[in-house]
Scaffold this active site. Structure first.
Site, short mmCIF file in Angstrom:
data_model
loop_
_atom_site.label_atom_id
_atom_site.label_comp_id
_atom_site.label_asym_id
_atom_site.label_seq_id
_atom_site.Cartn_x
_atom_site.Cartn_y
_atom_site.Cartn_z
N TYR A 275 -13.94 10.86 -1.72
CA TYR A 275 -13.22 10.38 -2.80
C TYR A 275 -13.14 11.15 -4.04
O TYR A 275 -12.15 11.16 -4.88
CB TYR A 275 -13.57 8.75 -3.10
CG TYR A 275 -12.88 7.73 -2.12
CD1 TYR A 275 -11.66 7.34 -2.07
CD2 TYR A 275 -13.70 7.44 -0.93
CE1 TYR A 275 -11.22 6.22 -1.08
CE2 TYR A 275 -13.43 6.59 -0.16
CZ TYR A 275 -12.01 5.91 -0.34
OH TYR A 275 -11.41 5.17 0.93
N CYS B 213 -19.34 -1.38 1.55
CA CYS B 213 -18.26 -0.13 1.87
C CYS B 213 -18.96 0.68 2.69
O CYS B 213 -20.29 0.67 2.91
CB CYS B 213 -18.29 0.60 0.30
SG CYS B 213 -16.97 2.15 0.72
N ASN C 88 -10.71 -3.96 -1.10
CA ASN C 88 -10.62 -2.80 -2.01
C ASN C 88 -9.80 -3.24 -3.02
O ASN C 88 -8.90 -4.23 -3.04
CB ASN C 88 -9.79 -1.68 -1.38
CG ASN C 88 -11.02 -0.90 -0.72
OD1 ASN C 88 -12.19 -0.77 -1.08
ND2 ASN C 88 -10.68 -0.27 0.60
N ARG D 100 0.79 -1.18 0.01
CA ARG D 100 -0.01 0.00 0.18
C ARG D 100 0.87 1.26 0.01
O ARG D 100 0.48 2.38 -0.67
CB ARG D 100 -0.78 -0.12 1.37
CG ARG D 100 -1.74 1.15 1.34
CD ARG D 100 -2.68 1.27 2.73
NE ARG D 100 -3.16 2.32 2.49
CZ ARG D 100 -4.36 2.64 3.63
NH1 ARG D 100 -4.44 1.86 4.51
NH2 ARG D 100 -4.90 3.84 3.61
N HIS E 127 -16.57 4.23 -4.28
CA HIS E 127 -15.58 5.36 -4.11
C HIS E 127 -15.75 6.43 -5.16
O HIS E 127 -14.92 7.21 -5.32
CB HIS E 127 -14.18 4.70 -4.03
CG HIS E 127 -13.91 3.91 -2.78
ND1 HIS E 127 -12.58 3.57 -2.27
CD2 HIS E 127 -14.62 3.66 -1.76
CE1 HIS E 127 -12.58 3.11 -1.30
NE2 HIS E 127 -13.66 3.19 -0.89
#
Length: 426
Positions: A248, A164, A144, A90, A194
């Site tokens: 987002y 989500c 995700n 990540r 998102h």
């Protein structure tokens, strides 16, 4: 009732456990299996889970497994919450795109594509093990990028739905502004995972009741400044649009500004890694029997409540049809998208499955971006399933935040360089 959590060794799992313990009347769990290859963390989380259940007077049995096939045996539902490559991967997703002047984020843009490429094959392998062992089990995906992963699962014919916490987060915040029970707030929530907008907020007379009163204009008039500050978006823009974008959307609406901020601030992954280290120390304390307050900084607020509601409805434990925001197959709900696209909208949920509710026409300002990102997600899934540098390049070129030949080439090179250990074809 038996549930299994793949990725049960996550430091986030106690958030789920806390919800399962508190909401046992809604979702009566008899056995919970935590599945994870990280044995040390798995036992640590399981120990805390048992103490949280005991503290709440819940008699559920908590067991562990490192093998998916063994762990999901007999489960009524399987939750997926895994991170292929961990926080280290990540951190890379959130770092190398910045070198090209693009947002570095774990689900949006080039970093999100990298995560999808690493994740989709692993999730599909897990889902096949679930299908062979327990074909009637529901798969609830919180991994995700939820939209792409859920589309992969549904395309492969799995009994899956995506979840989500963005929608339930808005529901809780709007309810707090209005001073009402969250169950009385229903969202006109539309878009992709998102990439969503709240186009309306209905205040119901009773939970799951029909009708109700539209209160979004009131919310914006009375609490617009607080809502805008929470989203880090300009208040005048939100007031002019008359909608509440997901946070987002800032990656799209203020991309260059966000890039400059991230270059100074550093990656969210580094911040989360520090939080996780502290959490693991706390979890090791045999006296700890509640969810630590620090866990709230880890992210994913209200996920446990959303998961409980969704699973309870899917398994029919309350015998009701509820309306919940989920990620599921389009099937004509948004007519400008292909049927197999995965959209995030309110849906009726019960033991018969998930049925997305009809949507009023989506305004061009939002529909255009939804269509563009859907095209990217289609190409991203193709790249995840079949591999190949050209497919990665095509997905990046199609992404609304990339869209330039030279930029797509640079991002493709960096993505492959940083992910070769996770891509069998690279």
């Amino acid at each position: 009732m038996k549930l299994a959590i793949v990725g049960g060794g996550s430091t986030y799992t106690p958030e789920l456990i806390d919800g399962f313990a508190r909401l046992r009347d809604t979702l009566p769990i008899g056995e919970l299996v935590l599945i994870d290859p990280a044995v040390d963390r798995l036992e640590l989380i399981a120990g805390l889970a048992r103490r949280i259940f005991a503290k709440q007077g819940h008699d559920a049995v908590v067991s562990t497994a490192t093998d998916v096939t063994a762990g999901v045996q007999g489960a009524d539902a399987v939750l997926l919450q895994l991170r292929v490559g961990g926080q280290a991967a990540r951190n890379q997703d959130e770092t190398w795109p910045l070198e090209c002047g693009c947002v570095g984020q774990e689900t949006t843009g080039a970093g999100g594509l990298a995560k999808a490429l690493r994740t989709v094959p692993v999730v599909l392998d897990i889902a096949e093990q679930v299908r062979r062992t327990n074909p009637d089990a529901w798969i609830v995906d919180f991994t995700n990028p939820v939209g792409i992963v859920t589309r992969a699962l549904q395309t492969a014919g799995h009994k899956a739905v995506g979840l989500c916490n963005v929608a339930i987060g808005f529901q809780r915040k709007f309810a707090a502004h209005l001073g009402v029970d969250p169950e009385l707030v229903r969202l006109d929530h539309v878009g992709l995972n998102h990439l969503t907008w709240e186009r309306g907020v209905t205040l119901l007379d009773a939970p799951n009741a029909a009708g109700g009163r539209e209160v979004l204009p009131q919310l914006l008039a009375e609490h617009g400044a607080a809502i805008a500050a929470d989203l880090h978006l300009p208040e005048p823009v939100i007031r002019r649009l008359g909608v509440v974008p997901s946070y987002y959307l800032r990656y799209f609406y203020q991309h260059d500004l966000v890039v400059e901020e991230l270059k100074v601030k550093g990656s969210r992954a580094a911040e989360v890694s520090a939080i996780e280290a502290q959490l693991l120390e706390m979890y090791a304390d045999p006296a700890l029997d509640t969810k630590p307050e620090l866990l709230g900084k880890r992210g994913g607020a209200f996920y446990s409540e959303a998961a409980v509601q969704l699973i309870a409805s899917l398994l029919g434990t309350d015998g009701r049809t509820t309306v919940q925001v989920v990620n599921t197959r389009n099937d004509g709900v948004l007519p400008f998208l292909p049927d197999d696209a995965v959209i995030e909208v309110p849906a009726e949920v019960d033991a018969a499955g998930v049925r997305p509710l009809p949507q009023r026409p989506v305004e061009p300002l939002y529909a255009g971006l939804i269509a563009g990102v859907t095209a990217y997600e289609h190409l991203a899934l193709d790249a995840a399933l079949r591999g190949g540098r050209d497919r990665v390049f095509d997905a990046l070129l199609a992404h609304p935040l990339v869209g330039q030949l030279e930029l797509a080439e640079q991002l493709t090179d960096r993505l492959l360089a940083h992910n070769r250990d996770h891509l069998s074809w690279a």
